[in-house]
Write a protein that holds these residues in place. Structure first.
Motif, short mmCIF file in Angstrom:
data_model
loop_
_atom_site.label_atom_id
_atom_site.label_comp_id
_atom_site.label_asym_id
_atom_site.label_seq_id
_atom_site.Cartn_x
_atom_site.Cartn_y
_atom_site.Cartn_z
N MET A 1 8.60 92.03 98.48
CA MET A 1 9.48 91.43 97.48
C MET A 1 9.26 92.18 96.16
O MET A 1 8.14 92.24 95.67
N ASP A 2 10.32 92.75 95.60
CA ASP A 2 10.17 93.44 94.31
C ASP A 2 10.23 92.43 93.16
O ASP A 2 10.56 91.26 93.36
N LEU A 3 9.90 92.90 91.96
CA LEU A 3 9.82 91.98 90.82
C LEU A 3 11.15 91.33 90.48
O LEU A 3 11.18 90.19 90.01
N ARG A 4 12.24 92.02 90.72
CA ARG A 4 13.55 91.42 90.44
C ARG A 4 13.77 90.22 91.36
O ARG A 4 14.27 89.18 90.93
N GLU A 5 13.37 90.34 92.62
CA GLU A 5 13.49 89.21 93.56
C GLU A 5 12.54 88.08 93.17
O GLU A 5 12.92 86.91 93.24
N VAL A 6 11.32 88.42 92.76
CA VAL A 6 10.36 87.41 92.32
C VAL A 6 10.92 86.66 91.13
O VAL A 6 10.87 85.42 91.08
N PHE A 7 11.48 87.40 90.17
CA PHE A 7 12.09 86.78 88.99
C PHE A 7 13.21 85.84 89.41
O PHE A 7 13.28 84.69 88.93
N ALA A 8 14.07 86.29 90.30
CA ALA A 8 15.23 85.49 90.74
C ALA A 8 14.77 84.19 91.41
O ALA A 8 15.30 83.11 91.11
N VAL A 9 13.80 84.28 92.30
CA VAL A 9 13.29 83.10 93.00
C VAL A 9 12.68 82.11 92.01
O VAL A 9 12.94 80.91 92.06
N ASN A 10 11.87 82.62 91.08
CA ASN A 10 11.23 81.74 90.11
C ASN A 10 12.23 81.14 89.13
O ASN A 10 12.10 79.97 88.77
N LEU A 11 13.22 81.90 88.73
CA LEU A 11 14.25 81.37 87.83
C LEU A 11 14.97 80.20 88.49
O LEU A 11 15.13 79.13 87.89
N ARG A 12 15.38 80.38 89.73
CA ARG A 12 16.07 79.32 90.46
C ARG A 12 15.15 78.10 90.63
O ARG A 12 15.57 76.96 90.42
N ARG A 13 13.89 78.35 91.00
CA ARG A 13 12.93 77.27 91.21
C ARG A 13 12.70 76.48 89.92
O ARG A 13 12.74 75.24 89.91
N LEU A 14 12.48 77.18 88.82
CA LEU A 14 12.24 76.51 87.54
C LEU A 14 13.45 75.73 87.06
O LEU A 14 13.33 74.61 86.56
N ARG A 15 14.64 76.31 87.22
CA ARG A 15 15.86 75.61 86.81
C ARG A 15 16.04 74.34 87.62
O ARG A 15 16.32 73.27 87.07
N ASN A 16 15.85 74.44 88.94
CA ASN A 16 16.00 73.26 89.81
C ASN A 16 14.93 72.21 89.49
O ASN A 16 15.23 71.01 89.51
N ALA A 17 13.71 72.64 89.20
CA ALA A 17 12.63 71.70 88.88
C ALA A 17 12.93 70.91 87.62
O ALA A 17 12.52 69.75 87.49
N LYS A 18 13.66 71.52 86.69
CA LYS A 18 14.04 70.83 85.45
C LYS A 18 15.32 70.01 85.63
O LYS A 18 15.75 69.33 84.70
N GLY A 19 15.94 70.10 86.80
CA GLY A 19 17.16 69.34 87.06
C GLY A 19 18.37 69.85 86.30
O GLY A 19 19.28 69.08 86.00
N LEU A 20 18.39 71.14 86.02
CA LEU A 20 19.49 71.72 85.25
C LEU A 20 20.48 72.44 86.16
O LEU A 20 20.08 73.09 87.13
N SER A 21 21.74 72.35 85.83
CA SER A 21 22.76 73.15 86.50
C SER A 21 22.72 74.56 85.90
O SER A 21 22.14 74.77 84.83
#
Length: 77
Positions: free
Chosen positions: A1-21
């Motif tokens: 997994m390259d850093l761009r993929e790591v960033f994408a996964v974490n961005l989605r995870r963090l957004r969902n954890a905060k309950g944001l669209s």
């Protein structure tokens, strides 16, 4: 997994954890929803400026976006 993929996964995870669209986060980070969507897909590279705005909008440290996911399938006995 390259850093761009790591960033994408974490961005989605963090957004969902905060309950944001995507719309809510895009508004808070002052960017378009379509740009945010492309970041979450790993299609675009994020600049440090964008990482800072996303971190501020999500109330997290910028380093959270680059944390490698925990390895799956390994169990301690």
């Amino acid at each position: 997994m390259d850093l761009r993929e790591v960033f994408a996964v974490n961005l989605r995870r963090l957004r969902n954890a905060k309950g944001l669209s995507q719309d809510d986060l895009a508004y808070g980070a002052e960017m378009s929803r379509s740009y945010l969507s492309q970041l979450e897909k790993g299609a675009f590279h994020a600049s440090l400026k964008i990482i800072g705005r996303l971190a501020e909008a999500l109330h997290v440290e910028p380093a959270e976006f680059l944390k490698l996911p925990a390895k799956r399938g390994t169990r301690s006995k």
